[in-house]
Structures are given as structure tokens and as C-alpha cells.
Design an enzyme around this catalytic site. Structure first.
Site, PDB file in Angstrom:
ATOM      1  N   HIS A  41      37.837 -13.004  -7.306  1.00  0.00           N
ATOM      2  CA  HIS A  41      38.518 -14.246  -7.645  1.00  0.00           C
ATOM      3  C   HIS A  41      39.001 -14.956  -6.392  1.00  0.00           C
ATOM      4  O   HIS A  41      39.000 -14.379  -5.314  1.00  0.00           O
ATOM      5  CB  HIS A  41      39.743 -13.931  -8.501  1.00  0.00           C
ATOM      6  CG  HIS A  41      39.406 -13.724  -9.926  1.00  0.00           C
ATOM      7  ND1 HIS A  41      38.789 -14.692 -10.665  1.00  0.00           N
ATOM      8  CD2 HIS A  41      39.582 -12.676 -10.747  1.00  0.00           C
ATOM      9  CE1 HIS A  41      38.607 -14.242 -11.884  1.00  0.00           C
ATOM     10  NE2 HIS A  41      39.079 -13.011 -11.968  1.00  0.00           N
ATOM     11  N   ASN A  42      39.504 -16.181  -6.586  1.00  0.00           N
ATOM     12  CA  ASN A  42      40.206 -16.863  -5.499  1.00  0.00           C
ATOM     13  C   ASN A  42      41.354 -15.951  -5.048  1.00  0.00           C
ATOM     14  O   ASN A  42      42.091 -15.432  -5.882  1.00  0.00           O
ATOM     15  CB  ASN A  42      40.802 -18.187  -5.990  1.00  0.00           C
ATOM     16  CG  ASN A  42      39.720 -19.172  -6.435  1.00  0.00           C
ATOM     17  OD1 ASN A  42      38.550 -18.985  -6.140  1.00  0.00           O
ATOM     18  ND2 ASN A  42      40.135 -20.198  -7.149  1.00  0.00           N
ATOM     19  N   GLY A  43      41.454 -15.735  -3.750  1.00  0.00           N
ATOM     20  CA  GLY A  43      42.541 -14.901  -3.261  1.00  0.00           C
ATOM     21  C   GLY A  43      42.231 -13.421  -3.226  1.00  0.00           C
ATOM     22  O   GLY A  43      43.090 -12.610  -2.916  1.00  0.00           O
ATOM     23  N   SER A  44      40.984 -13.025  -3.521  1.00  0.00           N
ATOM     24  CA  SER A  44      40.637 -11.600  -3.540  1.00  0.00           C
ATOM     25  C   SER A  44      40.358 -11.062  -2.138  1.00  0.00           C
ATOM     26  O   SER A  44      40.342  -9.864  -1.925  1.00  0.00           O
ATOM     27  CB  SER A  44      39.410 -11.378  -4.421  1.00  0.00           C
ATOM     28  OG  SER A  44      38.304 -12.066  -3.872  1.00  0.00           O
ATOM     29  N   GLU A 166      30.011 -18.797  -1.075  1.00  0.00           N
ATOM     30  CA  GLU A 166      30.291 -19.591  -2.277  1.00  0.00           C
ATOM     31  C   GLU A 166      29.335 -20.770  -2.390  1.00  0.00           C
ATOM     32  O   GLU A 166      29.734 -21.873  -2.764  1.00  0.00           O
ATOM     33  CB  GLU A 166      31.735 -20.114  -2.242  1.00  0.00           C
ATOM     34  CG  GLU A 166      32.735 -18.991  -2.075  1.00  0.00           C
ATOM     35  CD  GLU A 166      33.927 -19.127  -2.967  1.00  0.00           C
ATOM     36  OE1 GLU A 166      33.771 -19.668  -4.082  1.00  0.00           O
ATOM     37  OE2 GLU A 166      35.009 -18.709  -2.556  1.00  0.00           O
TER      38      GLU A 166
END
Lengths: 274, 284
Positions: A41-44, A166
Site C-alpha cells: 500500500h501507500n506508505g508500505s 508504479e
């Protein structure tokens, strides 16, 4: 096939601020010709990992070897030349006013004879299915087409390792599938090319040989797509949902029907009519 | 605000110049301000041009748009004067709206809209607090700079700024692009909640799974015209290749199986129901 080690990462650790760790003790190896997806996820911590691999962030903790060499000031440039990167935003990567010029941008620095450059540009465009768009301007392309042009520009430089940071996250589902298809084709024609894709898209992970799931900077899961997506409970805990074919497969399994989930939907479903 | 009607709307960018471009070529569309409408179509089909007509950012080159009592027309005599009224009733959230925050604190940014429409600081503050609560941004964020928030939080802040004005129709251009799947789901659940409270939603998206999961009505835009309208199930049962669109995976599955001798209907959205129908179909 030659299974030379392309990337060896051991205990990679990184913090942007004191006392905070964006990445903690992440280790993995990538052999030549393999396709690794790093999912999170975002922030992983997945973007931090991408930046370390591409040399955009310095190594703080752990060890990294690329193509069997430890990156240093001296060999940095020659190692980087063997790596091609495609970034997230298709609009930020277009540097020229036509597809042909854009793909040629990197090659122009190599002082190649004109004929050879034209040939290489055409080959690269063909690899991603954009050969009919060479004279088109970027504003007439869809997001998926622009990312395939970015991919072609990188491929024209003949990298040994391709890193997709991404690269599909801003594309619509159709654009995403165009890029996956281009990559699947590329792996057929260029079996020695190694790939790392950083993504939050579980559908993309279906196409990989191996998937690493990052969560809170730690390696939470590591295995083949089938191993990862069969562990429904663990995925749920990591706030990830299995890809569509796995969800359909488990609904069918409850009724005693088996399919073989993979990246191509039609092939996955084929046991239903055979 | 009851019904929104596009009546033979044409729109040309840069007319009579080398950049002349006919974006809309006779759009006919009508929907209620309590609908949840999705506009779908490939890049360049005219979707964004349509939504910019909804609060008169663009005015038709010919034809007219009626938004309740407000008329936006190529005919200057028919054109309504109360633009401020329309702008308050129709809230437009652009793509990557998180890049449009500009005040030095979150609360000031959200108060900007109500203040701009003449509210007192106290009234604007109340509306901002309510809007921020709705999008799920907590009080301890109010005095922070928008730049200290994460990308997802900034997008919520921008949406709060539009909600604070109290629109009756919320127009969203690709609100989930760039978000991870969990973030996209949370964002769409927020719009679902806003819709259930009585605010109409017009959504532009490329993600057909979102259309299937949330929209009540779909309009397919192609080459500056409306190619078809219907419920998501009606639209996705048709061949959408001519419009450059890809169906949700459930419908792709049904199409593939039907091409191989099944005769499944397009009513299954739940995978367990679809699996049962496949089992039935397999026996025959």
C-alpha cells in the site's frame, strides 16, 4: 537459461528521519530473466525500496549488489546504465514532440549512426506495440499508450534490468492491461531481461514469477503469485484483496469446480469448457 | 434543482483558429439532481468538456444546458444571470484536486469557499468543521499546513472545500486515480454516503469496476456525443469495444464463457451467484 544473480539485497534498512524506519531488514535476490513484483500500500516502504535500487537514495543499512558488484562511486554510472526505469506519471516522462523522437531521446546521446538509431527506435516501438504511432504527438495518446512509449524509450537502451516504479498506477484498467500485455510479450522475446515492478495492483502481480508483499517497511509475504493469493486471511490482514480470478476461483471451488488462476483471464477460465 | 438537461449541446475549443476542435457535437442528456451518474468514455471522448458545462465553466457554442432553473445557453438572451447561484449548487472536484490547496492551514483552506460566497467567519468555520468531519479529517489536523498531510488526506481536504459550500450536485473528475485499492474504496464509500444523504453525483471515471459498484446510471460518451445510457448492467451487457472501453471483470468473464457455449445472463454481480450459474451451465 543462465541464472546469474542480478540483484542481491540483504537487510536493506532506511529512515528519512531519526527514529523512524521506512524500510526494515528487507532481503531478496533476483535471478536473470525473472519477474519480481513488490506489492504494498501507500506508505508500505515500496517506493523507498525502489529509490534505493535505482540509486536515488543512498544505502543506509544493509548490503546491495547489482550484477554481482557492490555499487560504488567508480562503478555507479556503468551499473546504472544497465538499468532502465519507468516512472508513475506518463505525462512527466514525455520529452519530445513525437513518439519517434521520444523513444530516440536516450539513444541520441550514444552518437549512433542515423540508420542504426532509426532501426533501434522502430524495434523498441514494435516491442510494445506502438510502431504505428511513431509520428503521433503525445497529446493524441492515451495514458496506456504514453506509458508504452516510455517503456520503449527505456528498452531502446537495451537494459539488463527493468524497474517499473508504479508504472501503471495512474492508468485506467484498459491502459494497465495494455502495459501488462506489452511486458508479457517482452518476456517472450527477451527471456534474459530481468524485471522488478513496484505496484499496489494485485492484478499485475498475477503476471510475475515471484511476489514480495511489504507492509510497514517489513517483508510481510514472499512467494509465487499462487502461494501469496491462496492465503486469503493473511492478505486481508494486510488490507489486500486477492485478484478477481482468485476470488472467482474460490467461489467455484466451494461448488467443486477448479480453474487455474493466472494473468490471462480466458486461459484461467478454459477448464470450464474443456 | 430538479432536472439537468443537455439539449443539443455543441462545444468548440478555439473556434476559427488553427487549434479549432469540436469537442461536443450535439450532446443530449437528461438526469435528475439526485442521480448517481457515471460518464464513461475513452481519452478525448468529451467527458471532461461535458462536466465543465455543469457549472458554466464552459458555455455551449450552440444548444443549451438547463440545470434546474439555470440556463446556460449559446443564446445570450436566454442565459441566466445568477452564476453565483449555480456555482454554489454545483460543486466541481477536479482530477488531482490535492494540488489545488493553497491556504496556510487546513481549516482556512476549507473555509475559503463559504467565505467567498459571503459567509461570516463564524458561519464558514461551522461549515468547514462539518465538511471536514464528513471526509474524515480529525480536529488535530485543522491548524496544520495542507502540505503536511498525505496525498490521500490532501485529496479529502480538497473535497471538503467543495462540500463546505453545500452543493446539491457534486461533480467528480477521476476522484480515485492514483489511489491504492483500499484508498479508492474508502473514497467511493464517502461519495456513496454523500449521495444517500440526497446530494446528486456525476462521476467521470475510467474504472468500470467502480461504475458497476457505485453508479445507478451510466452514460457512454463517444466522439462528442452520448452513445448510450442505461443502468450499469444494461450498458455492460452491450459490446463496448467500439467505444474503446473495457468491461468490469465479472462481465468479461460472462462474455468469455458465453463465447464458449454458455448462455449466462448479465445479472450476476456477486461471485457466488455467478459461480452457481456457471455450475448450472456446465451441466447442460
Amino acid at each position: 537459461m543462465d541464472h546469474r544473480l542480478i540483484v542481491r539485497a540483504k537487510d536493506l534498512t532506511f529512515g528519512y528521519r531519526k527514529g523512524e524506519k521506512a524500510l526494515r531488514n528487507v532481503s531478496f535476490e533476483l535471478n536473470q530473466g525473472r519477474y519480481l513484483v513488490i506489492l504494498g500500500h501507500n506508505g508500505s516502504g515500496k517506493s523507498t525500496l525502489a529509490r534505493i535500487l535505482t540509486g536515488l537514495l543512498p544505502l543506509q543499512g544493509g548490503e546491495l549488489e547489482l550484477f554481482g558488484e557492490v555499487p560504488t562511486k567508480e562503478n555507479g554510472a556503468s551499473l546504472t546504465r544497465r538499468i532502465g526505469i519507468v516512472f508513475q506519471n506518463p505525462d512527466n516522462q514525455f520529452v519530445a514532440s513525437s513518439v519517434e523522437e521520444d523513444i530516440a531521446f536516450g539513444l541520441e546521446n550514444l552518437a549512433l549512426p542515423r540508420e542504426e538509431m532509426v532501426r533501434k527506435v522502430r524495434e523498441a516501438a514494435k516491442m510494445v506495440g506502438m510502431e504505428e504511432f511513431l509520428n503521433k504527438a503525445p497529446e493524441n495518446l492515451s495514458g496506456g499508450q504514453k506509458q508504452r512509449v516510455a517503456l520503449a524509450g527505456v528498452l531502446a537502451m537495451e537494459p539488463d534490468l527493468l524497474i517499473l516504479d508504479e508504472a501503471t498506477s495512474m492508468l485506467d484498467p484498459k491502459g494497465k492491461r495494455e502495459v501488462y500485455k506489452a511486458i508479457d510479450g517482452l518476456r517472450q522475446t527477451h527471456p534474459s531481461l530481468s524485471l522488478i515492478s513496484i505496484t499496489h495492483d494485485v492484478e499485475e502481480a498475477l503476471h510475475a514469477d515471484r511476489v514480495i508483499v511489504l507492509s510497514d517497511g517489513l517483508k510481510a509475504m514472499d512467494g509465487t503469485p499462487d502461494e501469496i493469493f491462496s492465503k486469503k486471511e493473511e492478505l486481508k490482514r494486510l488490507r489486500l484483496y486477492p485478484p478477481f480470478v482468485y476470488r472467482l476461483s474460490s467461489a467455484l471451488k466451494k461448488l467443486g469446480i477448479d480453474i487455474v488462476p493466472e494473468g490471462d483471464l480466458e486461459r484461467s477460465l478454459s477448464p470450464l469448457w474443456r | 434543482m430538479a432536472v439537468i438537461v443537455f439539449d443539443q449541446v455543441c462545444f468548440t475549443y478555439s473556434p476559427k483558429s488553427p487549434f479549432h476542435s469540436d469537442a461536443l457535437k450535439g450532446v443530449d442528456l437528461s438526469f435528475s439532481s439526485t442521480d448517481f451518474l457515471a460518464l464513461v468514455g475513452h481519452t478525448g471522448s468529451g467527458k471532461s468538456t461535458i462536466i465543465e458545462h455543469l457549472n458554466a465553466l464552459l458555455v455551449p457554442t450552440s444548444g443549451e444546458v438547463r440545470i434546474g432553473e439555470y440556463i446556460s445557453s449559446s443564446n445570450k438572451k436566454r442565459r441566466s444571470k445568477k452564476l453565483g447561484y449555480l456555482r454554489r449548487k454545483v460543486g466541481l472536484v477536479f482530477q488531482f484536486s490535492e494540488n489545488q490547496l493553497f491556504e496556510d492551514t487546513l481549516i482556512k483552506d476549507v473555509m475559503f469557499g463559504p467565505r467567498n460566497f459571503g459567509d461570516s467567519p463564524e458561519a464558514a468555520h461551522l461549515k468547514a468543521v462539518e465538511a471536514l468531519g464528513e471526509v474524515g479529517l480529525p480536529e488535530e489536523y485543522y491548524e496544520r499546513s495542507p502540505f503536511e498531510l498525505s496525498g490521500g488526506e490532501r485529496r479529502r481536504a480538497a473535497i471538503a472545500g467543495v462540500l463546505a459550500v453545500g452543493p446539491k450536485l457534486l461533480v467528480l473528475d477521476e476522484p480515485t486515480s492514483g489511489l491504492d485499492p483500499e484508498g479508492a474504496r474508502e473514497m467511493m464509500d464517502l461519495f456513496k454516503k454523500i449521495h444517500e444523504r440526497g446530494t446528486g453525483i456525476v462521476l467521470v471515471t475510467h474504472d468500470m469496476d467502480i461504475v458497476l459498484g457505485y453508479a445507478k446510471k451510466v452514460a457512454v460518451v463517444d466522439n462528442g456525443k452520448i452513445a448510450m445510457t442505461g443502468t450499469p448492467a444494461e450498458v455492460f451487457s452491450k459490446d463496448l469495444k467500439p467505444y474503446g472501453l473495457e468491461k468490469p471483470l465479472v462481465y468479461q468473464t460472462i462474455d468469455i464463457l458465453n463465447a464458449h457455449g454458455y448462455s449466462l445472463s448479465y445479472q450476476y454481480e456477486n461471485l457466488d451467484d455467478l459461480a452457481k450459474a456457471i455450475k448450472e451451465g456446465k451441466k447442460q
